[in-house]
Design an enzyme around this catalytic site. Sequence first.
Site, PDB file in Angstrom:
ATOM      1  N   GLY A   1       0.822  -1.216   0.000  1.00 19.82           N
ATOM      2  CA  GLY A   1       0.000   0.000   0.000  1.00 19.82           C
ATOM      3  C   GLY A   1       0.854   1.263   0.000  1.00 19.82           C
TER       4      GLY A   1
ATOM      5  N   GLY B   1       2.809   0.296  -5.708  1.00 19.99           N
ATOM      6  CA  GLY B   1       1.853   0.734  -4.703  1.00 19.99           C
ATOM      7  C   GLY B   1       0.413   0.344  -4.965  1.00 19.99           C
TER       8      GLY B   1
ATOM      9  CB  CYS C   1      -2.817  -4.299  -6.820  1.00 23.32           C
ATOM     10  SG  CYS C   1      -1.620  -5.075  -7.921  1.00 23.32           S
TER      11      CYS C   1
HETATM   12  P1  NAD Z   1       0.448  -3.211   3.265  1.00 26.95           P
HETATM   13  O1  NAD Z   1       0.830  -1.867   2.734  1.00 26.95           O
HETATM   14  O2  NAD Z   1      -0.312  -3.299   4.519  1.00 26.95           O
HETATM   15  O3  NAD Z   1       1.766  -4.111   3.456  1.00 26.95           O
HETATM   16  C1  NAD Z   1       2.666  -4.358   2.414  1.00 26.95           C
HETATM   17  C2  NAD Z   1       4.042  -4.612   2.991  1.00 26.95           C
HETATM   18  O4  NAD Z   1       4.576  -3.378   3.457  1.00 26.95           O
HETATM   19  C3  NAD Z   1       4.064  -5.543   4.199  1.00 26.95           C
HETATM   20  O5  NAD Z   1       5.216  -6.346   4.154  1.00 26.95           O
HETATM   21  C4  NAD Z   1       4.100  -4.578   5.376  1.00 26.95           C
HETATM   22  O6  NAD Z   1       4.661  -5.177   6.513  1.00 26.95           O
HETATM   23  C5  NAD Z   1       4.979  -3.489   4.818  1.00 26.95           C
HETATM   24  N1  NAD Z   1       4.826  -2.146   5.371  1.00 26.95           N
HETATM   25  C6  NAD Z   1       3.683  -1.449   5.545  1.00 26.95           C
HETATM   26  N2  NAD Z   1       3.960  -0.206   5.999  1.00 26.95           N
HETATM   27  C7  NAD Z   1       5.304  -0.112   6.106  1.00 26.95           C
HETATM   28  C8  NAD Z   1       6.215   0.914   6.504  1.00 26.95           C
HETATM   29  N3  NAD Z   1       5.800   2.114   6.897  1.00 26.95           N
HETATM   30  N4  NAD Z   1       7.547   0.638   6.463  1.00 26.95           N
HETATM   31  C9  NAD Z   1       7.997  -0.559   6.047  1.00 26.95           C
HETATM   32  N5  NAD Z   1       7.186  -1.585   5.665  1.00 26.95           N
HETATM   33  C10 NAD Z   1       5.869  -1.350   5.694  1.00 26.95           C
HETATM   34  O7  NAD Z   1      -0.357  -3.919   2.073  1.00 26.95           O
HETATM   35  P2  NAD Z   1      -1.085  -5.342   2.026  1.00 26.95           P
HETATM   36  O8  NAD Z   1      -2.396  -5.262   2.702  1.00 26.95           O
HETATM   37  O9  NAD Z   1      -0.149  -6.414   2.410  1.00 26.95           O
HETATM   38  O10 NAD Z   1      -1.345  -5.422   0.455  1.00 26.95           O
HETATM   39  C11 NAD Z   1      -2.380  -4.732  -0.167  1.00 26.95           C
HETATM   40  C12 NAD Z   1      -1.931  -3.410  -0.759  1.00 26.95           C
HETATM   41  O11 NAD Z   1      -0.829  -3.603  -1.621  1.00 26.95           O
HETATM   42  C13 NAD Z   1      -3.020  -2.802  -1.632  1.00 26.95           C
HETATM   43  O12 NAD Z   1      -2.996  -1.414  -1.498  1.00 26.95           O
HETATM   44  C14 NAD Z   1      -2.634  -3.236  -3.027  1.00 26.95           C
HETATM   45  O13 NAD Z   1      -3.126  -2.410  -4.054  1.00 26.95           O
HETATM   46  C15 NAD Z   1      -1.140  -3.171  -2.940  1.00 26.95           C
HETATM   47  N6  NAD Z   1      -0.490  -4.075  -3.894  1.00 26.95           N
HETATM   48  C16 NAD Z   1       0.173  -3.525  -4.938  1.00 26.95           C
HETATM   49  C17 NAD Z   1       0.775  -4.355  -5.851  1.00 26.95           C
HETATM   50  C18 NAD Z   1       1.504  -3.793  -7.037  1.00 26.95           C
HETATM   51  O14 NAD Z   1       2.110  -4.574  -7.748  1.00 26.95           O
HETATM   52  N7  NAD Z   1       1.471  -2.507  -7.287  1.00 26.95           N
HETATM   53  C19 NAD Z   1       0.707  -5.745  -5.715  1.00 26.95           C
HETATM   54  C20 NAD Z   1       0.019  -6.271  -4.609  1.00 26.95           C
HETATM   55  C21 NAD Z   1      -0.568  -5.417  -3.700  1.00 26.95           C
END
Ligand code: NAD
Length: 463
Positions: free
Chosen positions: A219, A237, A270
Site C-alpha cells: 500500500g 503501490g 491490485c
Molecule cells: P500493506 O501496505 O499493509 O503491506 C505491504 C508490505 O509493506 C508488508 O510487508 C508490510 O509489513 C509493509 N509495510 C507497511 N507499511 C510499512 C512501513 N511504513 N515501512 C515498512 N514496511 C511497511 O499492504 P497489504 O495489505 O499487504 O497489500 C495490499 C496493498 O498492496 C493494496 O494497497 C494493493 O493495491 C497493494 N499491492 C500492490 C501491488 C503492485 O504490484 N502494485 C501488488 C500487490 C498489492
Amino acid sequence: MPVSEQMVQDIVKEVMAKLQIASAPAAGGRGVFADMNEAIAQAKKAQKIVHAMSMDQREKIISNIRKKTIENAEILARMGVEETGMGNVGHKILKHRLVAEKTPGTEDITTTAWSGDRGLTLIEMGPFGVIGAITPCTNPSETVICNSIGMIAGGNTVVFNPHPAAVKTSMYAINMINEASIEAGGPDNVACTVLKPTLESSNIMMKHKDIQLIAATGGPGVVTAVLSSGRRGIGAGAGNPPALVDETADIRKAAQDIVNGCTFDNNLPCIAEKEVVAVDSIADELMHYMLTEQGCYLASKEEQDKLVATVLTPKGLNRKCVGRDAKTLLGMIGVTVPDNIRCIIFEGPMEHPLIAEELMMPILGIVRAKDFDDAVEKAVWLEHGNRHSAHIHSKNIDNITKYAKAIDTAILVKNAPSYAAIGFGGEGFCTFTIASRTGEGLTSASTFTKRRRCVMSDSLCIR
Ligand code: NAD
C-alpha cells in the site's frame, strides 16, 4: 601424542555436528535467520556465487523453482488462505501456476549493441547485488516467487521482509526456492528472510550498506517509506482500478468480464476491477446482466450502510473483511444468500465510501455517467492518481485512446477481465510487482539490473 580411538570419535562427532549446522535448514526453513543483518550477510555470500554462474546455470535454478512452484501450488494456496484468512484456494492455485509458467527468467536479460566505424559498444545488464524486497499479505508466496525468479535471473539474491500476517506462507516459499537452487547445483540462501519480520527489521534492511535496491510491493505507506529511505526504490503501490463501459461495448460480455475480474481471488489483486463507471444509456442493461447471469446481489441503501459500517473502520479497512467472498460479507450484515452469489453490486455516486476506497472485496459500486467524457472524468478521479490500473469495455478506438491518455496508468485492459494484464487470458508475461509509483510498470528480471556500457573504440567492428 598417539591418536586414541576416543579422539577419533570426538573429531568425527565435531565434524558431523558442523556438517549438520551447514546443511540443516534453520527453524523456519532454508534462508530463514533470527537476525536481519545475518540474513543479508548470507544472501551476500550466495550472491557472489550466483554472479559467477553462467546464465545457463542460473536458468537451471529458475527452471527448478518453476517446477517446485507447480508441485507446491495447492499447498501454497491453502496455506495462504489459512494463514491470512483471505482469498480463494482455487484461484490461488491458478496464480501460482501463472507465476511459475509466465514470469520471465534469464531470457529477459539482453544486450544492446552499436557497431560502426568507431568500434563496438554494448549495454549489458548487471546485478545490483542483494536486493531488499517487501511483500504484501494479499499475494504473499506469489510475490516471493515472482521477485525471486526475476532477481536471480538478473544475477542478484534477495532478502525479504514479508508482511507479518503471511510469514508462514512466505517462509515456505523461501525455503522451497533455496531447495530448488541447491538441487540445481546453486547455493543455499539465494532468498533469505527473518523469523519475525517487523518494521524494525524492515528499517535495518532499508538502511543496510549491502542493500543497493529495494523493491516494495504494498500500500501507499510502504512505498513512501522506501522512497524516503535514501536507497534506490522500486515502488509497486496501491490501485483502485475503474472499469469504464461505454455504449459501443458488448454489454453482456462486459458484465461477465468485469464480474470475473472483480471476484478473482475475492478481489485481492491490485489490478482487479474495484468499481464500474457506465454511461447512462447502457448502465441498466449492464446491471441487468450482472444480476441475472453473473451471480451478483443488489444491495439496498440500508444494506450499503450496513456494509460501510462493517467493512470500514475509522482507521481504514476492517482487515477481517478484506479478501472475503460475497456470501461471507453479506452474512456479516445479516443477509443470507445462495452459494452462487459471488459479487455485491449497487449504484451510487463516485464519492460513496464503498466506491472511492480500495476495498479488496467483491463489492462493486456502479457509477452512472451522462456521456463518455463524463465517464472518463469520473474514472480518472476514482483512480486517485495512483497511475496503477484501469480497464475499459468499448469498441470505439477513439474512446479507448482518449481514456488511455487521460488515465495514464501502468495497465489498461480493453474488453477482457483485469487478469488478462498479467498474462492470464491475455498476451504478455506475468508479474506480481507492478511499479505504478516509480514508473517501471510491470517488473521483470531486467528491472532488477543495472545498465552498463562497455566500449571498444576503433576495434571489433568487422563489417
Ligand atoms: P500493506 O501496505 O499493509 O503491506 C505491504 C508490505 O509493506 C508488508 O510487508 C508490510 O509489513 C509493509 N509495510 C507497511 N507499511 C510499512 C512501513 N511504513 N515501512 C515498512 N514496511 C511497511 O499492504 P497489504 O495489505 O499487504 O497489500 C495490499 C496493498 O498492496 C493494496 O494497497 C494493493 O493495491 C497493494 N499491492 C500492490 C501491488 C503492485 O504490484 N502494485 C501488488 C500487490 C498489492
